[in-house]
Motif scaffolding. Structure first.
Motif, PDB file in Angstrom:
ATOM      1  N   VAL A  80     -17.272 -42.189 -59.315  1.00 26.42           N
ATOM      2  CA  VAL A  80     -15.820 -42.322 -59.464  1.00 26.42           C
ATOM      3  C   VAL A  80     -15.134 -41.802 -58.203  1.00 26.42           C
ATOM      4  N   ALA A  81     -15.575 -40.649 -57.730  1.00 20.50           N
ATOM      5  CA  ALA A  81     -14.984 -40.053 -56.520  1.00 20.50           C
ATOM      6  C   ALA A  81     -15.072 -41.019 -55.342  1.00 20.50           C
ATOM      7  N   LYS A  82     -16.231 -41.584 -55.134  1.00 20.68           N
ATOM      8  CA  LYS A  82     -16.410 -42.539 -54.025  1.00 20.68           C
ATOM      9  C   LYS A  82     -15.585 -43.807 -54.234  1.00 20.68           C
ATOM     10  N   ALA A  83     -15.478 -44.252 -55.471  1.00 17.50           N
ATOM     11  CA  ALA A  83     -14.735 -45.479 -55.778  1.00 17.50           C
ATOM     12  C   ALA A  83     -13.239 -45.349 -55.483  1.00 17.50           C
ATOM     13  N   VAL A  84     -12.742 -44.123 -55.494  1.00 21.40           N
ATOM     14  CA  VAL A  84     -11.315 -43.921 -55.224  1.00 21.40           C
ATOM     15  C   VAL A  84     -11.055 -43.246 -53.879  1.00 21.40           C
ATOM     16  N   GLY A  85     -12.082 -43.210 -53.027  1.00 20.48           N
ATOM     17  CA  GLY A  85     -11.850 -42.781 -51.652  1.00 20.48           C
ATOM     18  C   GLY A  85     -12.197 -41.355 -51.294  1.00 20.48           C
ATOM     19  N   TYR A  86     -12.880 -40.647 -52.181  1.00 26.14           N
ATOM     20  CA  TYR A  86     -13.294 -39.281 -51.851  1.00 26.14           C
ATOM     21  C   TYR A  86     -14.740 -39.290 -51.391  1.00 26.14           C
ATOM     22  N   ARG A  87     -15.022 -38.536 -50.380  1.00 27.77           N
ATOM     23  CA  ARG A  87     -16.385 -38.489 -49.840  1.00 27.77           C
ATOM     24  C   ARG A  87     -17.288 -37.572 -50.649  1.00 27.77           C
ATOM     25  N   SER A  88     -16.695 -36.616 -51.347  1.00 26.10           N
ATOM     26  CA  SER A  88     -17.522 -35.732 -52.165  1.00 26.10           C
ATOM     27  C   SER A  88     -16.904 -35.560 -53.544  1.00 26.10           C
ATOM     28  N   SER A  89     -17.754 -35.421 -54.528  1.00 26.62           N
ATOM     29  CA  SER A  89     -17.256 -35.239 -55.888  1.00 26.62           C
ATOM     30  C   SER A  89     -16.531 -33.901 -56.019  1.00 26.62           C
ATOM     31  N   GLY A  90     -16.954 -32.903 -55.260  1.00 27.99           N
ATOM     32  CA  GLY A  90     -16.291 -31.599 -55.304  1.00 27.99           C
ATOM     33  C   GLY A  90     -14.836 -31.685 -54.876  1.00 27.99           C
ATOM     34  N   ASN A  91     -14.581 -32.406 -53.787  1.00 25.00           N
ATOM     35  CA  ASN A  91     -13.197 -32.586 -53.333  1.00 25.00           C
ATOM     36  C   ASN A  91     -12.382 -33.363 -54.360  1.00 25.00           C
ATOM     37  N   PRO A 104     -11.829 -33.801 -64.399  1.00 26.69           N
ATOM     38  CA  PRO A 104     -12.165 -35.159 -64.817  1.00 26.69           C
ATOM     39  C   PRO A 104     -13.127 -35.171 -66.002  1.00 26.69           C
ATOM     40  N   TYR A 105     -14.064 -34.225 -66.000  1.00 24.43           N
ATOM     41  CA  TYR A 105     -15.029 -34.171 -67.101  1.00 24.43           C
ATOM     42  C   TYR A 105     -14.312 -33.903 -68.427  1.00 24.43           C
ATOM     43  N   TYR A 106     -13.370 -32.980 -68.420  1.00 24.60           N
ATOM     44  CA  TYR A 106     -12.638 -32.663 -69.648  1.00 24.60           C
ATOM     45  C   TYR A 106     -11.887 -33.894 -70.157  1.00 24.60           C
ATOM     46  N   LEU A 107     -11.190 -34.584 -69.270  1.00 24.35           N
ATOM     47  CA  LEU A 107     -10.449 -35.764 -69.704  1.00 24.35           C
ATOM     48  C   LEU A 107     -11.373 -36.888 -70.160  1.00 24.35           C
ATOM     49  N   ARG A 108     -12.512 -36.989 -69.533  1.00 25.40           N
ATOM     50  CA  ARG A 108     -13.479 -38.004 -69.951  1.00 25.40           C
ATOM     51  C   ARG A 108     -13.942 -37.747 -71.380  1.00 25.40           C
ATOM     52  N   THR A 109     -14.050 -36.507 -71.750  1.00 23.09           N
ATOM     53  CA  THR A 109     -14.491 -36.165 -73.100  1.00 23.09           C
ATOM     54  C   THR A 109     -13.338 -36.104 -74.099  1.00 23.09           C
ATOM     55  N   HIS A 110     -12.115 -36.302 -73.618  1.00 22.30           N
ATOM     56  CA  HIS A 110     -10.918 -36.336 -74.472  1.00 22.30           C
ATOM     57  C   HIS A 110     -10.114 -37.597 -74.137  1.00 22.30           C
ATOM     58  N   PRO A 111     -10.609 -38.776 -74.555  1.00 21.21           N
ATOM     59  CA  PRO A 111      -9.994 -40.042 -74.143  1.00 21.21           C
ATOM     60  C   PRO A 111      -8.538 -40.213 -74.580  1.00 21.21           C
ATOM     61  N   THR A 112      -8.151 -39.641 -75.703  1.00 25.34           N
ATOM     62  CA  THR A 112      -6.760 -39.763 -76.142  1.00 25.34           C
ATOM     63  C   THR A 112      -5.836 -39.058 -75.157  1.00 25.34           C
ATOM     64  N   LEU A 113      -6.221 -37.887 -74.737  1.00 24.05           N
ATOM     65  CA  LEU A 113      -5.442 -37.149 -73.743  1.00 24.05           C
ATOM     66  C   LEU A 113      -5.433 -37.903 -72.413  1.00 24.05           C
ATOM     67  N   LEU A 114      -6.565 -38.454 -72.037  1.00 21.30           N
ATOM     68  CA  LEU A 114      -6.649 -39.232 -70.797  1.00 21.30           C
ATOM     69  C   LEU A 114      -5.681 -40.422 -70.844  1.00 21.30           C
ATOM     70  N   LEU A 115      -5.630 -41.130 -71.949  1.00 20.72           N
ATOM     71  CA  LEU A 115      -4.711 -42.271 -72.087  1.00 20.72           C
ATOM     72  C   LEU A 115      -3.255 -41.816 -72.021  1.00 20.72           C
ATOM     73  N   THR A 116      -2.954 -40.681 -72.631  1.00 22.67           N
ATOM     74  CA  THR A 116      -1.599 -40.138 -72.581  1.00 22.67           C
ATOM     75  C   THR A 116      -1.203 -39.823 -71.143  1.00 22.67           C
ATOM     76  N   ILE A 117      -2.096 -39.209 -70.404  1.00 21.14           N
ATOM     77  CA  ILE A 117      -1.836 -38.887 -69.008  1.00 21.14           C
ATOM     78  C   ILE A 117      -1.682 -40.155 -68.188  1.00 21.14           C
ATOM     79  N   GLN A 118      -2.506 -41.145 -68.465  1.00 22.34           N
ATOM     80  CA  GLN A 118      -2.421 -42.412 -67.739  1.00 22.34           C
ATOM     81  C   GLN A 118      -1.056 -43.069 -67.958  1.00 22.34           C
ATOM     82  N   LYS A 119      -0.588 -43.085 -69.187  1.00 22.90           N
ATOM     83  CA  LYS A 119       0.719 -43.676 -69.490  1.00 22.90           C
ATOM     84  C   LYS A 119       1.843 -42.885 -68.836  1.00 22.90           C
ATOM     85  N   ARG A 120       1.751 -41.573 -68.908  1.00 22.39           N
ATOM     86  CA  ARG A 120       2.776 -40.718 -68.301  1.00 22.39           C
ATOM     87  C   ARG A 120       2.815 -40.914 -66.793  1.00 22.39           C
ATOM     88  N   THR A 121       1.654 -40.981 -66.167  1.00 20.73           N
ATOM     89  CA  THR A 121       1.579 -41.178 -64.718  1.00 20.73           C
ATOM     90  C   THR A 121       2.161 -42.534 -64.340  1.00 20.73           C
TER      91      THR A 121
END
Length: 129
Positions: A80-91, A104-121
């Motif tokens: 995911v990091a590389k797909a969006v332009g980051y050279r390292s996952s840590g960054n 990202p791991y927390y949001l991945r495990t909480h998809p409802t919250l992730l969708l809420t953030i996506q809509k808000r963004t």
């Protein structure tokens, strides 16, 4: 600040270029060379037109584009990091946590919250995205 039509079109082209190529390594200095602006004029002009500085715009686009990839849950965080332009996952993880206040791991495990953030963004930045 006064910008002529050509300057405004150059800024729109940079915005589109970032939007379409967010995964590529970006260099604000190269954008300045491409437009004939100094780095400071480019930054001030972009902020004047779009209400956000150029660096923050790049980061916002990358963060926004990472959300559906996290939701799919098919790629590792490194991919995911590389797909969006980051050279390292840590960054990426650090930038993501600063941007969204969650890992990202927390949001991945909480998809409802992730969708809420996506809509808000999207609502917050739809005029830019």
């Amino acid at each position: 600040m006064h910008l002529n039509k050509d300057d405004t079109e150059l800024l729109a082209a940079i915005k589109t270029r970032i939007r379409n190529n967010y995964a590529e390594h970006t260099n604000i200095g190269q954008f300045a060379l491409d437009t004939g602006f100094s780095i400071s004029k480019l930054s001030r002009s972009f902020r004047y037109i779009y209400g956000i500085n150029l660096y923050h715009f790049i980061k916002t686009v990358r963060m926004y584009e990472s959300l559906p990839l996290l939701l799919e849950n098919r790629k590792s965080l490194s991919q995911v990091a590389k797909a969006v332009g980051y050279r390292s996952s840590g960054n990426f993880i650090t930038a993501f946590r600063k941007h969204y206040k969650y890992t990202p791991y927390y949001l991945r495990t909480h998809p409802t919250l992730l969708l809420t953030i996506q809509k808000r963004t999207y609502k917050q930045f739809q005029h830019l995205l």
